[in-house]
Design a protein around this motif. Structure first.
Motif, PDB file in Angstrom:
ATOM      1  N   ARG A 154      -3.444  -1.341  -2.581  1.00  0.00           N
ATOM      2  CA  ARG A 154      -4.322  -0.364  -1.939  1.00  0.00           C
ATOM      3  C   ARG A 154      -3.652   0.992  -1.953  1.00  0.00           C
ATOM      4  N   ILE A 155      -4.468   2.028  -1.783  1.00  0.00           N
ATOM      5  CA  ILE A 155      -3.962   3.391  -1.682  1.00  0.00           C
ATOM      6  C   ILE A 155      -4.403   3.983  -0.350  1.00  0.00           C
ATOM      7  N   GLY A 156      -3.445   4.518   0.400  1.00  0.00           N
ATOM      8  CA  GLY A 156      -3.764   5.236   1.622  1.00  0.00           C
ATOM      9  C   GLY A 156      -4.264   6.628   1.287  1.00  0.00           C
ATOM     10  N   HIS A 157      -5.480   6.926   1.651  1.00  0.00           N
ATOM     11  CA  HIS A 157      -6.193   8.153   1.298  1.00  0.00           C
ATOM     12  C   HIS A 157      -6.712   8.017  -0.140  1.00  0.00           C
ATOM     13  N   VAL A 168     -15.842   2.941  -6.920  1.00  0.00           N
ATOM     14  CA  VAL A 168     -14.540   2.757  -6.282  1.00  0.00           C
ATOM     15  C   VAL A 168     -14.730   2.079  -4.928  1.00  0.00           C
ATOM     16  N   ARG A 169     -13.852   1.150  -4.623  1.00  0.00           N
ATOM     17  CA  ARG A 169     -13.897   0.429  -3.352  1.00  0.00           C
ATOM     18  C   ARG A 169     -13.297   1.324  -2.261  1.00  0.00           C
ATOM     19  N   ILE A 221      -9.074  -1.352  -7.075  1.00  0.00           N
ATOM     20  CA  ILE A 221      -8.135  -0.816  -6.097  1.00  0.00           C
ATOM     21  C   ILE A 221      -8.916  -0.251  -4.911  1.00  0.00           C
ATOM     22  N   THR A 222      -8.538  -0.644  -3.722  1.00  0.00           N
ATOM     23  CA  THR A 222      -9.226  -0.180  -2.523  1.00  0.00           C
ATOM     24  C   THR A 222      -8.540   1.058  -1.958  1.00  0.00           C
ATOM     25  N   LEU A 223      -9.346   2.049  -1.584  1.00  0.00           N
ATOM     26  CA  LEU A 223      -8.845   3.262  -0.949  1.00  0.00           C
ATOM     27  C   LEU A 223      -9.058   3.183   0.562  1.00  0.00           C
ATOM     28  N   GLU A 224      -7.993   3.475   1.301  1.00  0.00           N
ATOM     29  CA  GLU A 224      -8.074   3.564   2.753  1.00  0.00           C
ATOM     30  C   GLU A 224      -8.432   5.022   3.089  1.00  0.00           C
ATOM     31  N   VAL A 225      -9.712   5.332   3.112  1.00  0.00           N
ATOM     32  CA  VAL A 225     -10.163   6.713   3.239  1.00  0.00           C
ATOM     33  C   VAL A 225     -10.281   7.102   4.719  1.00  0.00           C
ATOM     34  N   CYS A 226      -9.785   8.300   5.034  1.00  0.00           N
ATOM     35  CA  CYS A 226      -9.788   8.820   6.406  1.00  0.00           C
ATOM     36  C   CYS A 226     -10.463  10.193   6.392  1.00  0.00           C
ATOM     37  N   THR A 265       0.858  -1.176   0.000  1.00  0.00           N
ATOM     38  CA  THR A 265       0.000   0.000   0.000  1.00  0.00           C
ATOM     39  C   THR A 265       0.896   1.228   0.000  1.00  0.00           C
ATOM     40  N   ALA A 266       0.335   2.390  -0.305  1.00  0.00           N
ATOM     41  CA  ALA A 266       1.123   3.626  -0.305  1.00  0.00           C
ATOM     42  C   ALA A 266       0.210   4.817  -0.046  1.00  0.00           C
ATOM     43  N   HIS A 267       0.702   5.746   0.763  1.00  0.00           N
ATOM     44  CA  HIS A 267       0.013   7.020   0.939  1.00  0.00           C
ATOM     45  C   HIS A 267       0.128   7.813  -0.362  1.00  0.00           C
TER      46      HIS A 267
END
Length: 330
Positions: free
Chosen positions: A213-216, A266-267, A235-240, A190-192
């Motif tokens: 995955r993508i951070g944010h 988008v996931r 691609i899953t987004l780690e949304v904050c 994963t990567a920010h």
């Protein structure tokens, strides 16, 4: 059932950034470390903007000096997460802060955290995994050491590798060697990106680092073709969201694109990033999403199932968490 009572999964949580201020103050007192400038008068963390936040983050981290310190920290973090209804969490840990990225020292830190994670699971029912991160603003050469630490301890509790830090520093392609090392060790990636760097940073993470995955990733909304690509490639987004609003990436919850990204296929998942820094919790994230976008229990359960599908865990763990989600059908 209230959405607040639903089981929650979190994929984007920095272990040091999740440290309760009282925990850091107490540890500083034990060690006679002066943390002047880290806290406001009300006891919360004090920072002006994202770059200053990084400095305060690293200053607070300076009191974490031993494997036992990190074991105590992880215990405190998992207790807070469990209190918010989190049943599965992935936390970012950096060997740069755990023994200076020396492999043997890192193993001692890792053992202490792993044992703390096992105790928390037995006592609280929360399952956790660790994702090793290199720090972008430390530079690509220095990133190779934490990647080596990750590669040599892959498996069991350490299941992923990523990159955090200042998106404005350097190019992601310069970190390809470290990501290749982690990939060859069987770690998930994963990567920010797409927080401060804009849509192109998301493309760079996909094209140069080949992450899952993508951070944010929320700035992808500014590029319709990129949004289509994220949806098509799964691609899953780690949304904050709370983090994004507090730091000023978006001016308000209503302006946040998480709902638009969902509508485009988008996931997306929901996480807190560095919760005490951003005055949030998973409970607050859920409450704000319910209030702002009218999300109902079915929406949150969909988010949780998306997080489980994207989780960096083994099949047995995935099945274990899936059983807990089955108790809350849509």
């Amino acid at each position: 059932m209230s959405v607040q009572d639903l089981p929650k999964l979190e994929l984007h949580l920095h272990i040091e950034g999740a440290a309760p201020p009282d925990f850091i103050r107490g540890l500083a007192s034990e060690k006679s470390v002066d943390l002047g400038g880290v806290f406001r008068e009300d006891g919360s963390y004090d920072y002006r903007d994202f770059v200053h936040f990084l400095s305060v983050y690293e200053a607070a981290t300076s009191v974490l000096q031993t494997p036992e310190d990190y074991a105590r920290l992880l215990t405190a973090v998992l207790e807070e997460s469990a209190a918010q209804g989190v049943i599965y969490t992935e936390t970012f840990v950096s060997p740069d802060f755990c023994g200076g990225s020396d492999v043997e020292a890192w193993k001692d830190y890792l053992l202490a955290m792993k044992e703390a994670a096992e105790r928390a699971e037995a006592r609280l029912g929360i399952v956790s995994q660790g994702i090793v991160t290199c720090i972008r603003h430390f530079g690509p050469e220095r990133a190779r050491a934490p990647a080596r630490c990750a590669a040599e301890t892959a498996g069991d509790w350490i299941t992923g590798f990523g990159i955090g830090g200042d998106e404005g520093k350097g190019s992601l392609r310069d970190f390809a060697y470290s990501f290749d090392m982690a990939r060859e060790a069987g770690l998930h990636l994963t990567a920010h990106a797409g927080e401060w760097g804009g849509p192109q940073s998301v493309r760079d993470a996909l094209d140069d680092l080949h992450v899952e995955r993508i951070g944010h990733g929320v700035r992808a909304i500014e590029d319709p073709a990129l949004v289509d690509r994220l949806a098509e490639d799964g691609i899953t987004l780690e949304v904050c969201p709370g983090s994004n609003v507090t730091l000023g990436v978006y001016p308000s919850w209503g302006a946040h694109p998480i709902q638009k990204l969902r509508e485009r296929g988008v996931r997306v998942t929901v996480s807190t990033d560095d919760p005490p820094f951003f005055h949030t919790t998973m409970t607050r994230e859920y409450a704000e999403l319910e209030r702002t976008f009218g999300w109902e229990p079915a929406d949150f359960l969909e988010i949780s199932r998306t997080a489980l599908d994207a989780a960096f865990c083994d099949a047995d763990t995935r099945a274990q968490i899936a059983e807990k989600l089955k108790d809350h059908p849509q």
